[in-house]
Design a protein around this motif. Structure first.
Motif, PDB file in Angstrom:
ATOM      1  N   PHE A   5       4.689  -1.363  -1.227  1.00 56.37           N
ATOM      2  CA  PHE A   5       3.906  -2.176  -0.311  1.00 56.37           C
ATOM      3  C   PHE A   5       3.754  -1.489   1.046  1.00 56.37           C
ATOM      4  O   PHE A   5       3.653  -2.140   2.080  1.00 56.37           O
ATOM      5  CB  PHE A   5       4.550  -3.557  -0.177  1.00 56.37           C
ATOM      6  N   ASP A   6       3.717  -0.146   1.028  1.00 49.09           N
ATOM      7  CA  ASP A   6       3.484   0.627   2.246  1.00 49.09           C
ATOM      8  C   ASP A   6       2.021   0.541   2.657  1.00 49.09           C
ATOM      9  O   ASP A   6       1.143   0.170   1.864  1.00 49.09           O
ATOM     10  CB  ASP A   6       3.873   2.090   2.036  1.00 49.09           C
ATOM     11  N   ALA A   7       1.743   0.914   3.891  1.00 41.53           N
ATOM     12  CA  ALA A   7       0.380   0.891   4.426  1.00 41.53           C
ATOM     13  C   ALA A   7      -0.548   1.730   3.562  1.00 41.53           C
ATOM     14  O   ALA A   7      -0.194   2.817   3.110  1.00 41.53           O
ATOM     15  CB  ALA A   7       0.376   1.411   5.860  1.00 41.53           C
ATOM     16  N   GLY A   8      -1.743   1.213   3.328  1.00 43.36           N
ATOM     17  CA  GLY A   8      -2.748   1.909   2.533  1.00 43.36           C
ATOM     18  C   GLY A   8      -2.798   1.484   1.093  1.00 43.36           C
ATOM     19  O   GLY A   8      -3.789   1.751   0.405  1.00 43.36           O
ATOM     20  N   ASN A   9      -1.760   0.823   0.619  1.00 43.67           N
ATOM     21  CA  ASN A   9      -1.731   0.420  -0.780  1.00 43.67           C
ATOM     22  C   ASN A   9      -2.566  -0.834  -1.014  1.00 43.67           C
ATOM     23  O   ASN A   9      -2.629  -1.736  -0.184  1.00 43.67           O
ATOM     24  CB  ASN A   9      -0.295   0.173  -1.248  1.00 43.67           C
TER      25      ASN A   9
END
Length: 654
Positions: free
Chosen positions: A73-77
């Motif tokens: 659930f990191d940024a960009g996903n």
């Protein structure tokens, strides 16, 4: 002026160029986030990650009970927000127990992009629908691939109501998804009921529809509504879940989804005399419509009642499958399935469980590459009910209802079979031949629904996360961000003074195909007037054009003194001259002083071809110059002169 920007060859195969004109400076900034997105990948097993949403405030979510790793659930996903429960029902102990009175937010879902993550708190690009964490909201990672091949069966982590997550398969492929194995979320949905823990073979009771789990009544299945405390057992169906068998030896009702499941068998003695003392009732069917675009897992079947400790549980419902791809191709005959699971047979003279209902399959595929040999089967079958493994009639289970197949085509593609079947009834005994007092699940007349699009899924050509602008030091700074680009050729920044008539001022090369967050920025160093409108156009490689929302930038008179629109202008149309005038003595404001101004048009040698005097007032002035017909295509000099100020701009006639 031309600016050339060379990107790393590890990211793209071709350079990205930025073209600017008319004193507009452009910057292109790429912010690429490492994620599960890959250009080509072999897939098998569980490809998604899941987390329960503990807190939801606007577009910010706090996660708990993560299935594997917060890194998913990191940024960009890309993710899906989905609410699994939340329907309200009748909870009176009566024949209408469990009837759905309102779906609420149950079944709401949408795709989104993660903009940032801080520990277990994530910020999303946007949320358009309403959600309530009390209704079991989960966040599901959606892996992004340029090309992918399924080499082993893809499945979901089973739904877990305690942890509040699972039961969903979701993936998106920008080019080609090749199936060399199946996708299967069968039995990954809502749980089936369990038999009563305390054996009870007392007098037959038909009038109880809801009872505590500690009673002698069998447990209900699980569905889209929470079952209130001390009402977990007995024959009443709860939303789309099947009811449990009543005392004694009643069969469990079948779970439901698109169609209703079957009713359980009557029970010991009752089956032979035909008296309905308390079989589990079937769950309630659910409506699917493009107007509200909800999606549901299959309801679990109710359990059989026991007094000898050998009853069986209800079957689990089918999960949910969401697949987005530009092209789907097969290397053989394969299937995409979200079937309800079969209930087990009772081990002797007790009731049997009802079958689980089929789940839901959603397909957003542009092109199907199938053949007579490489056929695709899509199924959301109801599970079969359990039968009684005894020579005397007791209560067999009710069959599970069918799920639903949703797709974006007006008709089922050639060499594809989109059908589902209801679950079979459970015989009341092994000598009961083909007759039973239990029921099969209800068949569906239309098991697939076409022209159905996944909510929030952007297949082509881009997913625009944001487009905004701000005034910085009398210049307009425009920024936009994409989460996905598919065959994106270029962007065009357009400008207007009235939000109706736009002209192109900037063209920027797109990223082609990308599944990363990409930030773009452009700077307009000379806004035309006090309020300037901008929009963004995107052109795909096939020529398809889409436009963004229109944004307005207010510069509070800190603008150039004047501007001309359109420029370049067509020979057959008039042009508008916009002048900003300030009050006398208004020092520091860029506008002309109110009063008379002289407008002139000259050729490139300085010969004046048009002269006119205008009177302007304080504020913004729109002057129409009807001189285009007298000018041949070319470049001219347009001048504005007042008592104390004078300026010249180029005017292009096409």
């Amino acid at each position: 002026m031309k600016i050339h920007v060379q990107l790393s060859p590890l990211l793209f195969h071709t350079p990205v160029r930025i073209f600017t004109e008319a004193k507009i400076t452009a910057l292109l900034i790429f912010f690429l986030t490492i994620s599960s997105s890959l250009y080509a990948q072999n897939l098998s097993g569980i490809v998604n990650d899941y987390a329960q949403v503990k807190v939801l405030s606007g577009n910010t979510l706090t996660l708990t009970n993560v299935y594997t790793s917060l890194a998913s659930f990191d940024a960009g996903n890309k993710v899906i927000v989905m609410q699994m429960k939340g329907a309200t029902t009748d909870v009176t102990d009566s024949p209408t127990f469990g009837a759905i009175t309102a779906l609420g937010n149950a079944g709401n879902y949408e795709f989104a992009t993660i903009l940032s993550r801080s520990d277990s708190t994530v910020s999303l690009s946007s949320l358009s629908l309403a959600y309530s964490v009390a209704g079991a909201v989960q966040l599901i990672s959606v892996p992004q691939y340029t090309n992918a091949t399924i080499t082993g069966t893809i499945t979901a982590a089973p739904w877990n109501s305690i942890l509040g997550r699972g039961g969903v398969v979701a993936l998106q492929v920008s080019n080609t998804l090749t199936m060399s194995a199946n996708i299967d979320a069968s039995g990954q949905g809502f749980m089936g009921g369990t038999p009563n823990a305390t054996n009870d073979g007392s007098a037959h009771i038909s009038s109880v529809y809801a009872a505590a789990a500690s009673s002698g009544f069998a447990g209900k299945g699980e569905g889209i509504a929470w079952t209130p405390l001390n009402q977990e057992a007995a024959r009443g169906a709860m939303a789309n879940a099947g009811g449990g068998g009543n005392i004694h030896n009643g069969g469990g009702g079948g779970g439901s989804n698109h169609t209703q499941g079957g009713k359980g068998g009557l029970g010991w003695i009752d089956a032979s005399v035909g008296t309905d003392y308390g079989p589990g009732l079937a769950g309630n069917s659910l409506n699917y419509s493009t107007s509200f675009n909800k999606v549901f897992m299959g309801g679990g079947g109710g359990a059989g009642q026991q007094n000898n400790g050998v009853a069986s549980s209800g079957g689990k419902g089918g999960g949910i499958i969401l697949v987005g791809a530009n092209t789907l191709t097969l290397t053989g005959a394969f299937s995409i399935s979200a079937n309800g699971s079969n209930a087990s047979n009772s081990y002797g003279n007790d009731g049997a469980g009802g079958g689980g209902a089929g789940g839901a399959v959603l397909l957003d595929v542009i092109t199907y590459n199938l053949s007579a040999i490489n056929q695709l089967a899509v199924r959301a079958n109801g599970g079969n009910a359990g039968m009684v493994s005894d020579g005397a009639p007791h209560g067999g289970g009710g069959g599970g209802g069918t799920g639903i197949i949703l797709h974006n085509k007006s008709a089922v593609p050639a060499n594809a079979n989109f059908t589902s079947t209801a679950g079979n009834l459970g015989l009341d005994c092994f000598t009961c031949a083909s007759t039973s007092t239990s029921s099969a699940g209800e068949a569906c007349t239309t098991c697939s629904v076409g022209n159905f699009s996944m909510y929030g899924l952007v297949s082509l050509p881009i997913e625009l996360v944001s487009f905004s602008g701000s005034l910085v030091n009398d210049q307009v700074q425009l920024t936009w961000q994409t989460a996905q680009e598919i065959n994106n050729e270029y962007f065009t920044v357009e400008r207007s003074n009235d939000a109706k008539h736009f002209s192109a001022v900037l063209r920027i090369q797109g990223a082609g195909s990308s599944t990363h967050l990409i930030n773009y920025q452009a700077v307009d160093t000379e806004p035309i007037w006090a309020t300037t409108y901008y929009r963004l156009k995107q052109t795909a490689s096939n020529g398809e054009v889409t436009s963004s929302k229109i944004i307005a930038i207010h510069s509070l008179k800190k603008v150039a003194r004047w501007g001309v629109y359109p420029n370049p202008a067509q020979r057959a149309s008039a042009i508008t001259l916009k002048l900003v005038s300030n009050a006398a003595g208004d020092a520091g404001v860029a506008g002309y002083e109110a009063g008379e101004v002289r407008i002139a048009v000259a050729d490139m040698f300085g010969k004046e071809l048009y002269t006119q005097f205008y009177s302007i007032q304080e504020g913004e002035n729109n002057l129409t110059l009807n001189l285009i017909d007298s000018l041949t295509p070319g470049v001219y000099l347009l001048s504005v002169r007042s008592t104390h100020q004078s300026e010249v701009k180029r005017l292009v006639i096409e």
